[in-house]
Design an enzyme around this catalytic site. Structure first.
Site, PDB file in Angstrom:
ATOM      1  N   GLU A  80       8.417 -18.588 105.964  1.00 23.94           N
ATOM      2  CA  GLU A  80       7.079 -18.010 105.869  1.00 23.94           C
ATOM      3  C   GLU A  80       6.097 -18.919 106.616  1.00 23.94           C
ATOM      4  O   GLU A  80       4.886 -18.801 106.456  1.00 23.94           O
ATOM      5  CB  GLU A  80       6.662 -17.801 104.418  1.00 23.94           C
ATOM      6  CG  GLU A  80       6.691 -19.042 103.558  1.00 23.94           C
ATOM      7  CD  GLU A  80       6.190 -18.771 102.144  1.00 23.94           C
ATOM      8  OE1 GLU A  80       5.023 -18.404 102.008  1.00 23.94           O
ATOM      9  OE2 GLU A  80       6.982 -18.939 101.197  1.00 23.94           O
ATOM     10  N   CYS A 112       8.917 -17.113  99.376  1.00 26.58           N
ATOM     11  CA  CYS A 112      10.053 -18.032  99.170  1.00 26.58           C
ATOM     12  C   CYS A 112      11.372 -17.304  98.966  1.00 26.58           C
ATOM     13  O   CYS A 112      12.410 -17.943  98.769  1.00 26.58           O
ATOM     14  CB  CYS A 112       9.801 -18.913  97.957  1.00 26.58           C
ATOM     15  SG  CYS A 112       8.325 -19.896  98.110  1.00 26.58           S
ATOM     16  N   THR A 153       1.987 -29.973  95.042  1.00 24.06           N
ATOM     17  CA  THR A 153       3.202 -29.146  95.158  1.00 24.06           C
ATOM     18  C   THR A 153       3.569 -28.844  96.611  1.00 24.06           C
ATOM     19  O   THR A 153       4.367 -27.950  96.871  1.00 24.06           O
ATOM     20  CB  THR A 153       3.055 -27.820  94.371  1.00 24.06           C
ATOM     21  OG1 THR A 153       2.091 -26.976  95.025  1.00 24.06           O
ATOM     22  CG2 THR A 153       2.597 -28.058  92.950  1.00 24.06           C
ATOM     23  N   SER A 202       0.279 -17.375  89.236  1.00 24.27           N
ATOM     24  CA  SER A 202       1.578 -17.390  89.938  1.00 24.27           C
ATOM     25  C   SER A 202       2.672 -17.987  89.043  1.00 24.27           C
ATOM     26  O   SER A 202       3.802 -17.492  89.017  1.00 24.27           O
ATOM     27  CB  SER A 202       1.484 -18.164  91.266  1.00 24.27           C
ATOM     28  OG  SER A 202       1.381 -19.551  91.058  1.00 24.27           O
ATOM     29  N   HIS A 234      14.385 -21.567  91.892  1.00 28.28           N
ATOM     30  CA  HIS A 234      13.349 -21.867  92.886  1.00 28.28           C
ATOM     31  C   HIS A 234      12.426 -22.893  92.235  1.00 28.28           C
ATOM     32  O   HIS A 234      11.959 -22.675  91.108  1.00 28.28           O
ATOM     33  CB  HIS A 234      12.582 -20.586  93.246  1.00 28.28           C
ATOM     34  CG  HIS A 234      11.335 -20.862  94.021  1.00 28.28           C
ATOM     35  ND1 HIS A 234      11.346 -21.585  95.198  1.00 28.28           N
ATOM     36  CD2 HIS A 234      10.030 -20.532  93.803  1.00 28.28           C
ATOM     37  CE1 HIS A 234      10.106 -21.677  95.660  1.00 28.28           C
ATOM     38  NE2 HIS A 234       9.295 -21.053  94.830  1.00 28.28           N
ATOM     39  N   LYS A 243      10.411 -24.947  82.723  1.00 28.17           N
ATOM     40  CA  LYS A 243       9.788 -23.973  81.814  1.00 28.17           C
ATOM     41  C   LYS A 243      10.621 -22.700  81.739  1.00 28.17           C
ATOM     42  O   LYS A 243      10.802 -22.132  80.664  1.00 28.17           O
ATOM     43  CB  LYS A 243       8.386 -23.629  82.299  1.00 28.17           C
ATOM     44  CG  LYS A 243       7.356 -24.700  82.021  1.00 28.17           C
ATOM     45  CD  LYS A 243       6.009 -24.160  82.456  1.00 28.17           C
ATOM     46  CE  LYS A 243       4.919 -25.178  82.300  1.00 28.17           C
ATOM     47  NZ  LYS A 243       3.634 -24.675  82.758  1.00 28.17           N
ATOM     48  N   ASN A 276       7.908 -28.740  97.411  1.00 26.96           N
ATOM     49  CA  ASN A 276       8.264 -27.339  97.649  1.00 26.96           C
ATOM     50  C   ASN A 276       8.678 -27.183  99.107  1.00 26.96           C
ATOM     51  O   ASN A 276       8.072 -27.765 100.001  1.00 26.96           O
ATOM     52  CB  ASN A 276       7.065 -26.426  97.355  1.00 26.96           C
ATOM     53  CG  ASN A 276       7.470 -24.958  97.194  1.00 26.96           C
ATOM     54  OD1 ASN A 276       8.629 -24.596  97.401  1.00 26.96           O
ATOM     55  ND2 ASN A 276       6.526 -24.116  96.817  1.00 26.96           N
ATOM     56  N   SER A 309       6.629 -15.270  95.987  1.00 21.21           N
ATOM     57  CA  SER A 309       5.362 -14.678  95.571  1.00 21.21           C
ATOM     58  C   SER A 309       5.097 -13.366  96.281  1.00 21.21           C
ATOM     59  O   SER A 309       5.635 -13.089  97.348  1.00 21.21           O
ATOM     60  CB  SER A 309       4.222 -15.656  95.868  1.00 21.21           C
ATOM     61  OG  SER A 309       4.200 -16.665  94.902  1.00 21.21           O
TER      62      SER A 309
HETATM   63  P1  HMG Z   1      -3.439 -27.762  87.744  1.00 20.10           P
HETATM   64  O1  HMG Z   1      -4.226 -26.634  87.201  1.00 20.10           O
HETATM   65  O2  HMG Z   1      -4.204 -28.837  88.410  1.00 20.10           O
HETATM   66  O3  HMG Z   1      -2.535 -28.418  86.627  1.00 20.10           O
HETATM   67  O4  HMG Z   1      -2.376 -27.259  88.816  1.00 20.10           O
HETATM   68  P2  HMG Z   1      -2.584 -28.193  85.040  1.00 20.10           P
HETATM   69  O5  HMG Z   1      -3.919 -28.594  84.509  1.00 20.10           O
HETATM   70  O6  HMG Z   1      -2.073 -26.833  84.682  1.00 20.10           O
HETATM   71  O7  HMG Z   1      -1.513 -29.294  84.595  1.00 20.10           O
HETATM   72  C1  HMG Z   1      -0.179 -29.159  84.993  1.00 20.10           C
HETATM   73  C2  HMG Z   1       0.701 -29.661  83.853  1.00 20.10           C
HETATM   74  O8  HMG Z   1       0.520 -31.069  83.727  1.00 20.10           O
HETATM   75  C3  HMG Z   1       0.357 -29.073  82.473  1.00 20.10           C
HETATM   76  O9  HMG Z   1       1.583 -28.880  81.819  1.00 20.10           O
HETATM   77  C4  HMG Z   1      -0.406 -30.197  81.805  1.00 20.10           C
HETATM   78  O10 HMG Z   1      -0.361 -30.152  80.388  1.00 20.10           O
HETATM   79  C5  HMG Z   1       0.339 -31.391  82.341  1.00 20.10           C
HETATM   80  P3  HMG Z   1       2.049 -27.407  81.367  1.00 20.10           P
HETATM   81  O11 HMG Z   1       1.016 -26.892  80.435  1.00 20.10           O
HETATM   82  O12 HMG Z   1       2.102 -26.573  82.624  1.00 20.10           O
HETATM   83  O13 HMG Z   1       3.405 -27.626  80.756  1.00 20.10           O
HETATM   84  N1  HMG Z   1      -0.401 -32.678  82.267  1.00 20.10           N
HETATM   85  C6  HMG Z   1       0.196 -33.838  81.970  1.00 20.10           C
HETATM   86  N2  HMG Z   1       1.468 -34.148  81.662  1.00 20.10           N
HETATM   87  C7  HMG Z   1       1.761 -35.454  81.406  1.00 20.10           C
HETATM   88  N3  HMG Z   1       0.841 -36.453  81.467  1.00 20.10           N
HETATM   89  C8  HMG Z   1      -0.455 -36.178  81.767  1.00 20.10           C
HETATM   90  C9  HMG Z   1      -0.821 -34.829  82.035  1.00 20.10           C
HETATM   91  N4  HMG Z   1      -1.975 -34.210  82.378  1.00 20.10           N
HETATM   92  C10 HMG Z   1      -1.705 -32.896  82.500  1.00 20.10           C
HETATM   93  N5  HMG Z   1      -1.351 -37.183  81.818  1.00 20.10           N
HETATM   94  C11 HMG Z   1      -0.751 -25.606  89.487  1.00 20.10           C
HETATM   95  C12 HMG Z   1      -1.083 -26.748  88.528  1.00 20.10           C
HETATM   96  C13 HMG Z   1       0.721 -25.285  89.382  1.00 20.10           C
HETATM   97  C14 HMG Z   1      -1.591 -24.384  89.089  1.00 20.10           C
HETATM   98  C15 HMG Z   1      -1.096 -26.014  90.934  1.00 20.10           C
HETATM   99  O14 HMG Z   1      -0.367 -27.153  91.298  1.00 20.10           O
HETATM  100  C16 HMG Z   1      -0.845 -24.915  91.961  1.00 20.10           C
HETATM  101  O15 HMG Z   1      -1.650 -24.028  92.165  1.00 20.10           O
HETATM  102  N6  HMG Z   1       0.340 -24.999  92.688  1.00 20.10           N
HETATM  103  C17 HMG Z   1       0.694 -24.019  93.716  1.00 20.10           C
HETATM  104  C18 HMG Z   1       1.218 -22.707  93.141  1.00 20.10           C
HETATM  105  C19 HMG Z   1       2.609 -22.806  92.584  1.00 20.10           C
HETATM  106  O16 HMG Z   1       3.368 -23.695  92.884  1.00 20.10           O
HETATM  107  N7  HMG Z   1       2.996 -21.791  91.775  1.00 20.10           N
HETATM  108  C20 HMG Z   1       4.327 -21.737  91.205  1.00 20.10           C
HETATM  109  C21 HMG Z   1       4.807 -20.315  90.913  1.00 20.10           C
HETATM  110  S1  HMG Z   1       4.647 -19.259  92.360  1.00 20.10           S
HETATM  111  C22 HMG Z   1       6.027 -19.683  93.335  1.00 20.10           C
HETATM  112  O17 HMG Z   1       6.913 -20.339  92.890  1.00 20.10           O
HETATM  113  C23 HMG Z   1       6.009 -19.215  94.753  1.00 20.10           C
HETATM  114  C24 HMG Z   1       5.624 -20.264  95.780  1.00 20.10           C
HETATM  115  O18 HMG Z   1       6.685 -21.156  95.995  1.00 20.10           O
HETATM  116  C25 HMG Z   1       5.183 -19.599  97.084  1.00 20.10           C
HETATM  117  C26 HMG Z   1       6.120 -18.581  97.743  1.00 20.10           C
HETATM  118  O19 HMG Z   1       6.817 -17.817  97.109  1.00 20.10           O
HETATM  119  O20 HMG Z   1       6.061 -18.521  98.984  1.00 20.10           O
HETATM  120  C27 HMG Z   1       4.435 -21.110  95.322  1.00 20.10           C
END
Ligand code: HMG
Length: 388
Positions: A80, A112, A153, A202, A234, A243, A276, A309
């Site tokens: 992609e 992906c 990521t 997502s 993935h 998770k 990733n 996605s």
């Molecule tokens: P965020 O909002 O900054 O993070 O971004 P958060 O506040 O949700 O915290 C993440 C986790 O860290 C949480 O755990 C917190 O509790 C924990 P969870 O509730 O999820 O279990 N945390 C801590 N843990 C230990 N010690 C600490 C601490 N502080 C907090 N001190 C987000 C997270 C994933 C939203 C962001 O990184 C993002 O937008 N990433 C990109 C999107 C993505 O990867 N999505 C995944 C699913 S979609 C997919 O897989 C397709 C993709 O590959 C694309 C494609 O298909 O082409 C993305």
């Protein structure tokens, strides 16, 4: 029907990386959030001299013999992060890898997920054409932008797989369950170099797709979690796969839960240090599981969950073969990790903004890039790929 599957698998990532503890500090976050909450420790960084074509060529070149190069009659390039809206990356590969000219070449896209579709096309093609070999590559650069929630990521790399009959690594079962839905969780319009993403949404859609497909898989096949030795997910970031696994773990006994969690740890060793890589992510996880599990045996069934996605998900199983270790490039990732260079956060930020863009002729300094295949510049709007 003759068994068909992955006979060889190989990986490449660029020689540069950043450390997630340093990135967390630079972004005023607790390191624990990145290391545990997200589940990433390092991240591959792409120099201007690498793109999806060079990464794919570098991955495939490490596993192909002269006989393979003659026998391959189809090249499927999943990405992609393509470099051309018309010409497929597979055509460049055919030349760079010295493959047979009597070859079909095609590029595929669905976030992906496309690598999985490519793999299934290859499986079905080889089943109909015994003796054929298909090269499937999944190559991508995950870019969200500096100072974005998605930055932790990011990552990059390419996985190359050779699909044949009587494969050495795994046979691909015909039990695939898949699902699509028009969802705006992550996308990249043609004018954008960074992805747009509704991050938490997502992550929820990913889990929902996995749970739905898992239920459908069990209903259609009659299998249960007890039939599985391990899973490869993935892994946009490794916590996401954890998770998904935890969502189905209550279906297993306590002993099997511990065993599945141990296999999951094996399946994320490499992804934690690469980040990733979009299309290739689930297959890097499979490679990590095959390389780092201490208990896998011939006949073990592995569950593979692919998610792209937009959105499409697919769940299927693969059976481990007796000589699976022989299909891996021995010590490949360990050598890569031992040799690669760490970048400071300011140096990474500078490189992030130096990706090849625009139409002007230019010559890139390839002397610092140790990879065999590199991008040497742009001449008359043509990318100059060289082997050095
Ligand atoms: P965020 O909002 O900054 O993070 O971004 P958060 O506040 O949700 O915290 C993440 C986790 O860290 C949480 O755990 C917190 O509790 C924990 P969870 O509730 O999820 O279990 N945390 C801590 N843990 C230990 N010690 C600490 C601490 N502080 C907090 N001190 C987000 C997270 C994933 C939203 C962001 O990184 C993002 O937008 N990433 C990109 C999107 C993505 O990867 N999505 C995944 C699913 S979609 C997919 O897989 C397709 C993709 O590959 C694309 C494609 O298909 O082409 C993305």
């Amino acid at each position: 029907m003759v068994p068909v599957g992955i006979d060889k698998i190989s990986f490449f990532a660029p020689h540069l990386y950043t450390d997630m503890t340093e990135l967390a500090r630079a972004r005023n976050e607790e390191p624990g959030k990145y290391l545990v909450g997200i589940g990433q420790t390092e991240q591959a960084v792409v120099p201007p001299t690498q793109d999806v074509v060079t990464m794919a060529a570098n991955a495939a070149d490490q596993m192909l013999t002269a006989a393979d190069r003659q026998a391959i009659d189809t090249i499927i390039f999943a990405t992609e992060s393509g470099i051309d809206n018309s010409k497929s990356g597979a055509v460049y590969l055919q030349r760079l890898l010295g493959l047979n000219e009597w070859t079909r070449t095609i590029e595929m896209k669905q976030a992906c997920y496309a690598g999985t579709y490519g793999l299934m096309q290859a499986r079905d093609y080889v089943a109909l054409h015994p003796g054929s070999k298909v090269l499937v590559v999944a190559s991508d650069i995950a870019r969200y932008g500096l100072h974005t929630p998605g930055e932790v990521t990011q990552g990059a790399g390419a996985v190359a797989m050779l699909v044949t009959e009587n494969p050495r690594i795994v046979t691909l079962e015909r039990d695939n369950q898949f699902k699509s839905a028009d969802i705006m969780d992550f996308w990249r319009p043609v004018y954008a170099t960074e992805a747009l993403v509704d991050g938490h949404f997502s992550a929820d859609v990913y889990r929902d797709f996995f749970k739905t497909l898992w239920e459908r898989y069990k209903a259609v096949t009659g299998r249960t979690i007890h039939d599985f030795k391990g899973f490869a997910f993935h892994l946009p970031y490794t916590k996401q796969g954890l998770k998904a696994l935890r969502d189905i773990l209550p279906e297993a006994s306590e002993t099997q839960q511990a065993a599945l969690l141990a296999e999951f740890e094996a399946s994320r060793v490499y992804n934690k240090r690469i980040g990733n890589l979009y299309t290739g992510s689930v297959y890097l996880s499979l490679l990590s599981l095959l390389s780092n599990s201490t208990t896998l045996q011939a006949g073990d069934r592995l569950g593979i969950f692919s998610y792209g996605s937009g959105a499409e998900g697919e769940f299927y199983s693969a059976i481990v073969q007796p000589d699976f270790k022989q299909g891996l490039v021995s010590g490949q990732l360990e050598t890569l990790f031992a040799k690669r260079q760490q970048l400071s956060i300011p140096a990474y930020e500078q490189l992030f903004n130096e990706q090849l863009s625009g139409a002007e002729d230019r010559v890139l300094d390839i002397s610092q890039d140790p990879a065999k295949f590199v991008l040497a510049g742009l001449q008359r709007q043509q990318r100059q790929y060289v082997a050095h």
